[in-house]
Write an enzyme that holds these catalytic residues in place. Structure first.
Site, short mmCIF file in Angstrom:
data_model
loop_
_atom_site.label_atom_id
_atom_site.label_comp_id
_atom_site.label_asym_id
_atom_site.label_seq_id
_atom_site.Cartn_x
_atom_site.Cartn_y
_atom_site.Cartn_z
N ASP A 24 0.71 -1.27 0.06
CA ASP A 24 -0.02 0.10 0.06
C ASP A 24 0.78 1.41 0.04
OD1 ASP A 24 -1.91 -1.88 0.07
OD2 ASP A 24 -2.64 -1.43 2.06
N GLU A 72 -4.51 -0.87 -1.36
CA GLU A 72 -5.86 -1.01 -0.45
C GLU A 72 -6.95 -0.07 -1.33
OE1 GLU A 72 -6.06 0.06 3.59
OE2 GLU A 72 -8.04 0.15 3.70
N LYS A 129 -6.79 -4.72 -2.92
CA LYS A 129 -7.24 -5.62 -2.03
C LYS A 129 -8.32 -4.50 -1.24
CE LYS A 129 -3.45 -4.45 1.31
NZ LYS A 129 -4.37 -3.41 2.28
N LYS A 132 -7.65 -4.66 5.09
CA LYS A 132 -6.47 -4.24 5.48
C LYS A 132 -5.41 -5.59 5.27
CE LYS A 132 -8.10 -0.54 7.09
NZ LYS A 132 -8.06 0.63 6.51
N VAL A 157 3.18 0.29 4.20
CA VAL A 157 2.53 1.13 5.38
C VAL A 157 1.10 0.55 5.56
CG1 VAL A 157 3.91 3.00 5.13
CG2 VAL A 157 1.78 2.68 3.57
N THR A 158 0.45 0.60 6.52
CA THR A 158 1.25 1.21 7.81
C THR A 158 1.60 -0.10 8.51
OG1 THR A 158 -0.73 1.36 9.05
CG2 THR A 158 0.03 3.37 8.10
N CYS A 162 -2.16 -2.58 7.68
CA CYS A 162 -2.07 -3.40 6.58
C CYS A 162 -0.75 -4.24 6.51
CB CYS A 162 -2.26 -2.52 5.42
SG CYS A 162 -3.68 -1.92 5.04
N GLN A 202 8.16 -13.78 21.59
CA GLN A 202 7.62 -15.19 21.83
C GLN A 202 8.43 -16.16 20.64
OE1 GLN A 202 3.75 -15.80 23.16
NE2 GLN A 202 3.21 -13.60 22.17
N1 TIU Z 1 -2.58 0.41 4.37
C1 TIU Z 1 -3.22 0.74 5.62
O1 TIU Z 1 -2.30 0.47 6.51
N2 TIU Z 1 -4.61 1.06 5.69
C2 TIU Z 1 -4.71 1.98 6.52
O2 TIU Z 1 -5.92 2.38 6.70
N3 TIU Z 1 -3.86 2.35 7.61
C3 TIU Z 1 -3.84 3.06 8.62
O3 TIU Z 1 -3.09 3.41 9.54
N4 TIU Z 1 -4.92 4.04 8.71
#
Ligand code: TIU
Length: 222
Positions: A24, A72, A129, A132, A157-158, A162, A202
């Site tokens: 993403d 996304e 996709k 997430k 990210v993030t 995701c 872990q």
């Molecule tokens: N790609 C992804 O992480 N989508 C999000 O909406 N991330 C946020 O941190 N909002």
């Protein structure tokens, strides 16, 4: 067996089964006026990792190893957007609304595109996709199976949304997952740190983490 220096212990890399998954890296998460900004986030944190993501992508390209990019996004008719996702919170722009970069997180819109510096090249897989996680409602599992890919290096990210969701999905499906620390970012420094810590806790319960330089060093011998 080749190993990549990693935490909590060395990653037992098999170069013939390895792929890079870039999650993403879209304008909507990295630029003012996009989805990330509409949620109230400081998007400059995201643009700072672009050089490290680029180094990783170029390393995989130079080594001839597969690269998968995810985005996304949703269909223009919003048929794959659950109301529970669209209605969540109080953003200035909701998914599907028209913003400065076109309709927010809609397939084909300018803001939905991957950042130009990191754009896929011919032969690289792009997975759109709606969730997430990148396995939910996509062909990612089939793509990996067809290509004999069993180990995944993650960037993008993030970190805690995701990226971590996709790593958990992959881990449950039997993939060995390695997160490239400098090539992932969150809007919240403490969430990135916590995600990294919980992934490798872990005895690598979700996966490993490593530095970009150590991953690049290993794949230069691939
Ligand atoms: N790609 C992804 O992480 N989508 C999000 O909406 N991330 C946020 O941190 N909002």
């Amino acid at each position: 067996m080749d190993k990549i220096k990693a935490e909590p212990f060395s990653f037992p890399v098999k170069h013939d089964q390895l792929a890079l998954v870039v999650i993403d890296m879209q304008r909507d998460f990295a630029e003012p006026g996009g989805f990330g900004a509409s949620l109230g986030n400081d998007v400059s944190r995201i643009t700072r990792i672009v050089p490290d993501v680029k180094r990783l992508i170029e390393g995989f390209r130079n080594a001839g190893l597969p690269i998968i990019h995810t985005m996304e996004c949703h269909r223009p008719d919003l048929s794959d957007l659950p109301p529970a996702k669209r209605d969540r919170g109080n953003p200035t722009l909701r998914i599907g609304d028209i913003g400065p970069m076109g309709r927010v997180l809609i397939s084909g819109e300018p803001g939905t595109a991957i950042l130009p510096e990191l754009a896929p090249v011919e032969g690289e897989v792009v997975i759109e996709k709606p969730g997430k996680g990148a396995f939910y409602a996509t062909k990612l599992g089939e793509v990996l199976q067809q290509r004999g890919i069993k180990q995944l290096v993650f960037a993008g990210v993030t970190t805690e949304v995701c990226v971590q969701t996709t790593m958990r999905e992959a881990n449950d499906r039997g993939y060995e997952c390695l997160l490239a620390e400098e090539a992932t970012e969150s809007y919240f420094a403490e969430f990135k740190a916590a995600a990294i810590a919980m992934i490798r806790a872990q005895g690598a319960i979700v996966g490993w983490t490593a530095h970009v330089d150590d991953i690049l060093e290993s794949i230069s011998h691939a």
